[in-house]
Design a protein around this motif. Structure first.
Motif, PDB file in Angstrom:
ATOM      1  N   GLY A  44      38.438  26.995  43.799  1.00  0.00           N
ATOM      2  CA  GLY A  44      38.108  28.349  43.761  1.00  0.00           C
ATOM      3  C   GLY A  44      39.249  29.173  44.241  1.00  0.00           C
ATOM      4  O   GLY A  44      39.460  30.471  44.638  1.00  0.00           O
ATOM      5  N   LEU A  45      41.251  28.454  44.000  1.00  0.00           N
ATOM      6  CA  LEU A  45      42.200  29.289  44.045  1.00  0.00           C
ATOM      7  C   LEU A  45      42.019  29.765  42.731  1.00  0.00           C
ATOM      8  O   LEU A  45      43.275  30.879  42.714  1.00  0.00           O
ATOM      9  N   LEU A  46      41.854  29.633  42.241  1.00  0.00           N
ATOM     10  CA  LEU A  46      42.176  30.475  40.420  1.00  0.00           C
ATOM     11  C   LEU A  46      41.678  31.643  40.442  1.00  0.00           C
ATOM     12  O   LEU A  46      40.504  31.472  39.881  1.00  0.00           O
ATOM     13  N   GLY A  83      45.503  34.086  45.152  1.00  0.00           N
ATOM     14  CA  GLY A  83      45.989  35.381  44.956  1.00  0.00           C
ATOM     15  C   GLY A  83      47.788  36.133  45.217  1.00  0.00           C
ATOM     16  O   GLY A  83      48.090  36.883  44.347  1.00  0.00           O
ATOM     17  N   MET A  84      48.253  34.682  44.527  1.00  0.00           N
ATOM     18  CA  MET A  84      49.802  34.785  44.180  1.00  0.00           C
ATOM     19  C   MET A  84      50.167  34.320  42.974  1.00  0.00           C
ATOM     20  O   MET A  84      48.834  33.369  42.206  1.00  0.00           O
ATOM     21  N   GLU A 106      39.625  38.366  39.103  1.00  0.00           N
ATOM     22  CA  GLU A 106      38.235  37.814  38.422  1.00  0.00           C
ATOM     23  C   GLU A 106      37.938  35.939  38.799  1.00  0.00           C
ATOM     24  O   GLU A 106      39.738  35.514  37.931  1.00  0.00           O
ATOM     25  N   GLY A 107      37.320  35.152  38.495  1.00  0.00           N
ATOM     26  CA  GLY A 107      37.321  33.330  38.335  1.00  0.00           C
ATOM     27  C   GLY A 107      37.399  33.054  36.579  1.00  0.00           C
ATOM     28  O   GLY A 107      37.283  33.880  36.085  1.00  0.00           O
ATOM     29  N   ALA A 108      36.359  31.963  37.054  1.00  0.00           N
ATOM     30  CA  ALA A 108      35.857  31.923  35.877  1.00  0.00           C
ATOM     31  C   ALA A 108      35.181  32.505  34.862  1.00  0.00           C
ATOM     32  O   ALA A 108      33.810  33.165  35.412  1.00  0.00           O
ATOM     33  N   PRO A 109      35.186  32.768  33.496  1.00  0.00           N
ATOM     34  CA  PRO A 109      36.509  31.846  32.583  1.00  0.00           C
ATOM     35  C   PRO A 109      37.408  32.776  32.913  1.00  0.00           C
ATOM     36  O   PRO A 109      38.072  32.709  31.700  1.00  0.00           O
ATOM     37  N   TRP A 110      37.823  33.334  33.419  1.00  0.00           N
ATOM     38  CA  TRP A 110      38.823  34.131  33.432  1.00  0.00           C
ATOM     39  C   TRP A 110      39.593  34.903  32.218  1.00  0.00           C
ATOM     40  O   TRP A 110      40.448  35.087  32.275  1.00  0.00           O
TER      41      TRP A 110
END
Length: 124
Positions: A94-96, A28-29, A101-105
């Motif tokens: 799972g932090l990115l 989140g940062m 939104e996660g993968a594929p960003w």
């Protein structure tokens, strides 16, 4: 008296600048970023190159993808970025995220989805 050969001057850097920069979040940062360069043609006039940089995460990448034209070089770069991001420790935990939104960003899905079963409701 023999003349000295002229000193070779370094070639002027004619590579274009950045096409875009994308900020990423870890837990989140704001932390990482992806920068894409504007595709440009090599001196051979047949190969196009698109530079990219992934920084601020557990892994840093500063490389490029090549194609037969600017579009192919850009598409290959956009397809590769989520693969590289997925290999980072932040993604594995799972932090990115990007804009929550996660993968594929928000990047290409071509290479990213190769190992996934196709959605039966989608026509390839």
């Amino acid at each position: 008296m023999a003349q000295r050969p002229a000193k070779a001057r370094p070639a002027k850097d004619t590579r274009p600048g950045s096409l875009l920069t994308v900020r990423l979040e870890v837990d989140g940062m704001p932390r990482g970023r992806v920068a894409l360069g504007i595709p440009f043609v090599e001196e051979d006039r047949t190969t196009w190159r698109c530079r990219y940089a992934i920084t601020g995460l557990s892994e840093t990448h500063r490389r490029y993808c090549c194609g037969v034209d600017a579009v192919q070089a850009l598409i290959l770069t956009l397809d590769l970025i989520p693969v590289l991001l997925e290999a980072t420790e932040e993604a594995k935990q799972g932090l990115l995220t990007r804009l929550g939104e996660g993968a594929p960003w928000g990047f290409g899905r071509g290479l990213h989805d190769l190992d996934r079963e196709p959605d039966p409701g989608v026509v390839p």
